[in-house]
Enzyme design. Structure first.
Site, PDB file in Angstrom:
ATOM      1  CG  ASP A 163      33.857   8.442 -17.530  1.00  0.00           C
ATOM      2  OD1 ASP A 163      33.849   8.972 -16.405  1.00  0.00           O
ATOM      3  OD2 ASP A 163      33.079   7.604 -17.693  1.00  0.00           O
ATOM      4  N   GLY A 164      36.678   9.989 -15.908  1.00  0.00           N
ATOM      5  CA  GLY A 164      37.822   9.429 -15.010  1.00  0.00           C
ATOM      6  C   GLY A 164      38.702  10.300 -14.382  1.00  0.00           C
TER       7      GLY A 164
ATOM      8  CB  SER B  64      29.521  10.491 -13.331  1.00  0.00           C
ATOM      9  OG  SER B  64      29.078   9.238 -12.788  1.00  0.00           O
TER      10      SER B  64
ATOM     11  CG  MET C 186      31.556   0.847 -17.815  1.00  0.00           C
ATOM     12  SD  MET C 186      31.741   1.826 -16.554  1.00  0.00           S
ATOM     13  CE  MET C 186      30.321   2.822 -16.338  1.00  0.00           C
TER      14      MET C 186
ATOM     15  CG  MET D 198      29.234   0.267 -13.706  1.00  0.00           C
ATOM     16  SD  MET D 198      30.330   0.543 -12.203  1.00  0.00           S
ATOM     17  CE  MET D 198      30.729   2.266 -12.693  1.00  0.00           C
TER      18      MET D 198
ATOM     19  CG  MET E 295      36.818   4.189 -20.161  1.00  0.00           C
ATOM     20  SD  MET E 295      35.351   5.293 -19.205  1.00  0.00           S
ATOM     21  CE  MET E 295      35.907   4.929 -17.308  1.00  0.00           C
TER      22      MET E 295
ATOM     23  CG  ASP F  79      29.236   6.094 -14.844  1.00  0.00           C
ATOM     24  OD1 ASP F  79      29.696   5.767 -16.010  1.00  0.00           O
ATOM     25  OD2 ASP F  79      29.642   6.959 -13.955  1.00  0.00           O
TER      26      ASP F  79
ATOM     27  N   GLY G 206      34.763   1.240 -13.301  1.00  0.00           N
ATOM     28  CA  GLY G 206      34.043   0.335 -12.166  1.00  0.00           C
ATOM     29  C   GLY G 206      33.682   1.473 -11.177  1.00  0.00           C
ATOM     30  CG  PHE G 207      35.203   1.145  -8.257  1.00  0.00           C
ATOM     31  CD1 PHE G 207      34.133   0.690  -7.403  1.00  0.00           C
ATOM     32  CD2 PHE G 207      36.140   0.152  -8.939  1.00  0.00           C
ATOM     33  CE1 PHE G 207      34.190  -0.665  -7.038  1.00  0.00           C
ATOM     34  CE2 PHE G 207      35.973  -1.166  -8.872  1.00  0.00           C
ATOM     35  CZ  PHE G 207      34.911  -1.595  -7.925  1.00  0.00           C
ATOM     36  N   GLY G 208      34.176   5.279  -8.982  1.00  0.00           N
ATOM     37  CA  GLY G 208      34.195   6.745  -9.219  1.00  0.00           C
ATOM     38  C   GLY G 208      35.456   7.093  -7.975  1.00  0.00           C
TER      39      GLY G 208
ATOM     40  N   GLY H 154      32.471  13.062 -11.655  1.00  0.00           N
ATOM     41  CA  GLY H 154      31.683  12.531 -10.562  1.00  0.00           C
ATOM     42  C   GLY H 154      31.953  13.081  -9.450  1.00  0.00           C
ATOM     43  CB  SER H 155      34.569  12.533  -6.848  1.00  0.00           C
ATOM     44  OG  SER H 155      35.752  12.173  -7.803  1.00  0.00           O
TER      45      SER H 155
ATOM     46  CG  HIS I 218      30.315   4.926 -19.688  1.00  0.00           C
ATOM     47  ND1 HIS I 218      31.348   5.289 -18.814  1.00  0.00           N
ATOM     48  CD2 HIS I 218      30.786   3.970 -20.363  1.00  0.00           C
ATOM     49  CE1 HIS I 218      32.082   4.630 -19.049  1.00  0.00           C
ATOM     50  NE2 HIS I 218      31.923   3.684 -19.949  1.00  0.00           N
TER      51      HIS I 218
ATOM     52  CG  HIS J  28      28.665  10.302 -17.615  1.00  0.00           C
ATOM     53  ND1 HIS J  28      28.922   9.876 -18.989  1.00  0.00           N
ATOM     54  CD2 HIS J  28      29.071   9.096 -16.847  1.00  0.00           C
ATOM     55  CE1 HIS J  28      29.456   8.779 -18.949  1.00  0.00           C
ATOM     56  NE2 HIS J  28      29.694   8.311 -17.774  1.00  0.00           N
TER      57      HIS J  28
END
Ligand code: DX5
Ligand code: ZN
Length: 228
Positions: A176-177, A12, A72, A41, A141, A39, A146-148, A198-199, A70, A37
Site C-alpha cells: 500500500d502506497g 483505494s 489508520m 483515518m 506500507m 482507508d 495518511g495521504f494518497g 489509489g492515484s 484499512h 480498499h
C-alpha cells in the site's frame, strides 16, 4: 473467499470523488478491480481524517467484490464491532496502533472478519512474526500512511523477508502506497499478491470516463504479472 496468491488489484477510494462514492465503486469494479480498499483515518494515528463506520456501511451497498478496510486509527479495539456491522470483509489494523496487536487480531477474527496487520515503513518484518498464525493478510506500507499520491519507498527486502516468514500459511501480502506500473513489478517479484493503488488507478478517469480506470488497472496487473 478461497485463498490464492494470484495478483489482486485493490483500488483505494481515497483517490475517488468523495461526493460520488457509490458510482466510483461501481465503476472500478466494472473495470476489473478485485477488491475495494477503504482507508479509514482518524487525525490522530495519522495526520489526516477520512470517514467512519456509517460511511463504510454506505459503501458496502455498492461493493460486490471484497471490502478491504484499512484502519489508520488508534485505538482500534473499541471500533471493531462497528466495522463488522458496517460489512468489512477484511479489517486491517496497524501493529503500531497499540500494545496489544495480538488481542486486536483475535478480536477482528472473533467478530467474523478476516484480520490484517499493517506495518509502517519504519517497522521491521519481525514485528509481526508472532502474529502470522492469527492473520489473513500483512499490509506493507510503502509510504508513510495518511495521504494518497506519495512517492514509493522501496522496501522489497522487507517484503521478501515476510514472504519467507509466512511460508505456506494462507496469508496475503498487500502493498500500500505508491504502487504504479513501475513499482508493481518490484513488489510482485518480492512476493506481494495484493496491490493497493489509489492515484495510479484513478488518474485521468472519472465516473463519466471509467474506461481509463480499466486501462490503468490492466496496466498495473500486467506489469506485476510480468515480473513473476
Ligand atoms: C495511504 C493509504 C493508501 C493510499 C494509496 O495512507 O493507506 O491506501 O490511498 O494511495 P497511492 O496509491 O496514491 O499511493
Ligand atoms: Zn490503505
Amino acid at each position: 473467499m478461497t485463498f490464492s496468491r494470484h495478483i489482486k488489484i485493490a483500488p483505494s477510494i481515497l483517490s475517488a470523488d468523495f461526493a460520488d462514492f457509490g458510482r466510483e465503486i461501481q465503476a472500478i469494479e466494472a473495470e476489473g478491480a478485485d477488491w475495494v480498499h477503504v482507508d479509514v483515518m482518524d487525525g490522530h494515528f495519522v495526520p489526516n481524517l477520512t470517514f467512519g463506520p456509517p460511511a463504510v456501511a454506505a459503501f458496502r451497498r455498492h461493493v460486490k467484490t471484497v471490502m478491504d478496510v484499512h484502519l489508520m486509527i488508534s485505538p482500534v479495539d473499541p471500533f471493531i464491532d462497528a466495522y463488522a456491522k458496517a460489512g468489512a470483509d477484511i479489517l486491517t489494523a496497524h501493529v503500531e496502533a497499540g500494545a496489544h496487536s495480538h488481542r486486536t487480531m483475535q478480536a477482528i477474527r472473533g467478530a467474523g472478519m478476516m484480520a490484517g496487520v499493517a506495518l509502517n515503513p519504519g517497522t521491521s518484518a519481525e514485528a509481526v512474526e508472532d502474529l502470522l498464525d492469527l492473520v489473513d493478510l500483512v499490509c506493507v506500507m510503502t509510504v508513510n500512511p495518511g495521504f494518497g499520491g506519495q512517492k514509493f519507498i522501496d522496501l522489497t527486502g522487507k517484503i521478501r523477508k515476510l514472504r519467507a516468514m509466512i511460508g505456506d500459511r494462507p496469508v496475503h501480502i498487500e502493498i500500500d502506497g505508491g504502487v504504479d506500473v513501475t513499482t508493481a513489478p518490484l513488489v510482485a517479484a518480492a512476493g506481494a499478491d495484493v496491490l493497493v493503488a489509489g492515484s495510479a488507478v484513478f488518474k485521468g478517469g472519472s465516473v463519466d470516463n471509467p474506461g481509463v480506470y480499466g486501462t490503468n488497472i490492466r496496466a498495473i496487473r500486467a506489469a506485476a504479472e510480468g515480473a513473476i
